[in-house]
Design a protein around this motif. Structure first.
Motif, short mmCIF file in Angstrom:
data_model
loop_
_atom_site.label_atom_id
_atom_site.label_comp_id
_atom_site.label_asym_id
_atom_site.label_seq_id
_atom_site.Cartn_x
_atom_site.Cartn_y
_atom_site.Cartn_z
N MET A 29 99.12 56.58 63.24
CA MET A 29 98.72 55.36 62.22
C MET A 29 97.56 55.40 61.65
O MET A 29 96.44 55.69 62.43
N ASP A 30 97.30 55.23 60.50
CA ASP A 30 95.86 55.11 59.90
C ASP A 30 95.21 53.89 60.18
O ASP A 30 95.88 52.73 60.10
N LEU A 31 94.06 53.91 60.60
CA LEU A 31 93.48 52.66 60.89
C LEU A 31 92.31 52.36 59.59
O LEU A 31 91.38 52.91 59.69
N ASN A 32 93.01 51.69 58.67
CA ASN A 32 92.12 51.31 57.52
C ASN A 32 91.12 50.33 57.78
O ASN A 32 90.51 50.36 56.67
N THR A 33 91.00 49.84 58.65
CA THR A 33 89.67 49.09 58.93
C THR A 33 88.52 49.79 59.47
O THR A 33 87.48 49.23 59.29
N VAL A 34 88.58 50.98 59.91
CA VAL A 34 87.58 51.75 60.60
C VAL A 34 86.74 52.42 59.45
O VAL A 34 87.40 53.17 58.71
N VAL A 35 85.39 52.04 59.51
CA VAL A 35 84.60 52.81 58.42
C VAL A 35 83.64 53.93 59.10
O VAL A 35 82.88 54.45 58.30
N GLU A 36 83.68 53.89 60.28
CA GLU A 36 82.68 55.07 60.94
C GLU A 36 83.23 55.57 62.20
O GLU A 36 83.87 54.68 62.87
N VAL A 37 83.06 56.79 62.54
CA VAL A 37 83.22 57.27 63.87
C VAL A 37 81.96 58.19 64.45
O VAL A 37 81.37 58.84 63.69
N ARG A 38 81.68 57.37 65.35
CA ARG A 38 80.25 57.86 66.07
C ARG A 38 80.62 58.61 67.36
O ARG A 38 81.51 58.55 67.91
N ASP A 39 79.64 59.54 67.68
CA ASP A 39 79.40 60.50 68.85
C ASP A 39 79.04 59.37 70.09
O ASP A 39 77.82 59.01 69.83
N ALA A 40 79.98 59.38 71.10
CA ALA A 40 79.42 58.52 72.23
C ALA A 40 78.10 58.77 72.71
O ALA A 40 77.34 58.17 73.55
N ARG A 41 77.87 60.45 72.55
CA ARG A 41 76.48 60.84 73.31
C ARG A 41 75.32 60.27 72.49
O ARG A 41 74.03 60.49 73.16
N ARG A 42 75.41 59.41 71.54
CA ARG A 42 74.18 59.14 70.66
C ARG A 42 73.76 57.68 71.31
O ARG A 42 72.68 57.45 70.77
N ARG A 43 74.55 57.09 72.21
CA ARG A 43 73.89 55.95 72.74
C ARG A 43 73.30 54.84 71.92
O ARG A 43 72.38 54.36 71.90
N GLU A 44 74.27 54.55 70.92
CA GLU A 44 73.69 53.58 69.89
C GLU A 44 73.88 52.29 70.32
O GLU A 44 75.20 52.19 71.12
N ALA A 45 73.37 51.35 69.82
CA ALA A 45 73.60 49.94 70.27
C ALA A 45 75.15 49.51 69.93
O ALA A 45 75.67 49.61 68.88
N TRP A 46 75.66 48.79 70.86
CA TRP A 46 77.14 48.11 70.90
C TRP A 46 77.28 47.19 69.60
O TRP A 46 76.47 46.28 69.72
N GLN A 47 78.07 47.12 68.82
CA GLN A 47 78.23 46.23 67.72
C GLN A 47 79.73 45.63 67.93
O GLN A 47 80.69 46.21 68.30
N PRO A 48 79.84 44.13 67.27
CA PRO A 48 81.05 43.65 67.15
C PRO A 48 82.17 44.55 66.25
O PRO A 48 81.72 45.01 65.38
N GLY A 49 83.25 44.83 66.99
CA GLY A 49 84.13 45.84 65.97
C GLY A 49 83.98 47.17 66.45
O GLY A 49 84.94 47.86 66.10
N ASP A 50 83.21 47.47 67.59
CA ASP A 50 83.45 48.83 68.08
C ASP A 50 84.40 48.84 69.49
O ASP A 50 84.84 47.86 69.62
N ALA A 51 84.89 50.06 69.47
CA ALA A 51 85.93 50.46 70.11
C ALA A 51 85.63 51.88 70.68
O ALA A 51 85.48 52.82 69.89
N TRP A 52 85.83 52.03 72.26
CA TRP A 52 85.62 53.43 72.67
C TRP A 52 87.30 54.32 72.22
O TRP A 52 88.21 53.84 72.33
#
Length: 274
Positions: free
Chosen positions: A1-24
């Protein structure tokens, strides 16, 4: 299923700050199976490079959260692991397609927290311990039996990551017995009960999953008779803890739990003593 609310996919190795709406994002077999309207960004664990399965110096097994069901199934189990058959029994309880088999992860199954999750059954029955990593860098350990606290409910803080599950050598060396039932041939588990005998002190542990909203364990220092087991089940599992959905009514789940537990008691205690 397409997740049409997702606007970005990030690499977990970058260790960016967790934001509301994030999911592993691990295998993604659940994540992409239905709309995830709250998810805006996926943090991809696919390139973390975690070794799927590692046998420790003391003989225990560390299972990375990103280990797939196929990898767990195909892993050569040491001869001294009397509990080795339990791995394949629980892997096959998925009744999954080839695609799911090779993409679904052990960690994802635990973090979904579904009563029928067979990786929950496996790791809880073998006294597994979850290693959890917080966004602040704090580390904590939680037994699998306490990690899932209800149907779809886990002991996870926002942004907290399940890194691995460790099974102790002592549990791996013990004899086990497995029972599972579904309402129909290719159905989700409605009851899954596992018995395990401690190889040192002979303690019997009965782990109930699928029929209940969370893993429930009953421990017996001495081999129980049928009456003692039934009494422990009656008092150890409250009526509201039996799961109720299309895959089985609570009354049926309770009946199968009692039946399987007694079969396991006989297999691991009475038959072993003959």
């Amino acid at each position: 299923m397409d997740l049409n609310t997702v606007v970005e996919v990030r690499d977990a190795r970058r260790r960016e700050a967790w934001q509301p709406g994030d999911a592993w994002l691990g295998g993604g077999t659940y994540l992409f199976s239905e709309p995830q309207l709250h998810v805006r960004r996926l943090i991809d664990l696919g390139r973390m490079g975690w070794e799927p399965l590692t046998v420790g110096a003391e003989g225990g097994l560390e299972i990375a959260a990103t280990c797939t069901i196929a990898e767990l199934s195909q892993f050569p189990k040491p001869a001294e692991w009397a509990a080795a058959p339990l791995f394949e029994q629980c892997c096959r309880a998925f009744l999954a397609s080839w695609k799911i088999w090779h993409m679904a992860t052990v960690g994802g199954n635990l973090c979904n927290g579904l009563p029928a999750g067979p990786m929950i059954s496996l790791t809880a029955a073998l006294d597994g311990v979850c290693l959890l990593l917080s966004q602040s860098g704090a580390v904590r350990e939680v037994p699998v039996a306490d990690f899932v606290v209800g149907a779809g409910m886990k002991d996870l803080q926002p942004g907290e990551l399940l890194r691995s599950i460790t099974l102790p050598a002592r549990a791996l060396a013990g004899r086990t017995a497995f029972r599972q039932a579904s309402l129909y041939g290719l159905g989700r588990s409605g009851a899954l009960v596992i018995g395990a005998v401690d190889p040192i002190d002979g303690e019997l542990t009965i782990t109930v999953t699928a029929s209940t909203v969370r893993p429930i364990q009953l421990r017996f220092a001495l081999p129980p008779n049928a009456e003692a087991l039934r009494e422990a089940l009656e008092y150890g599992i409250a009526a509201h803890e039996y799961f109720d959905d299309i895959h089985g009514l609570p009354a049926w789940r309770r009946h199968m739990t009692f039946r399987f537990a007694e079969e396991i008691r006989r297999e691991l205690t009475e038959e072993a003593g003959r």
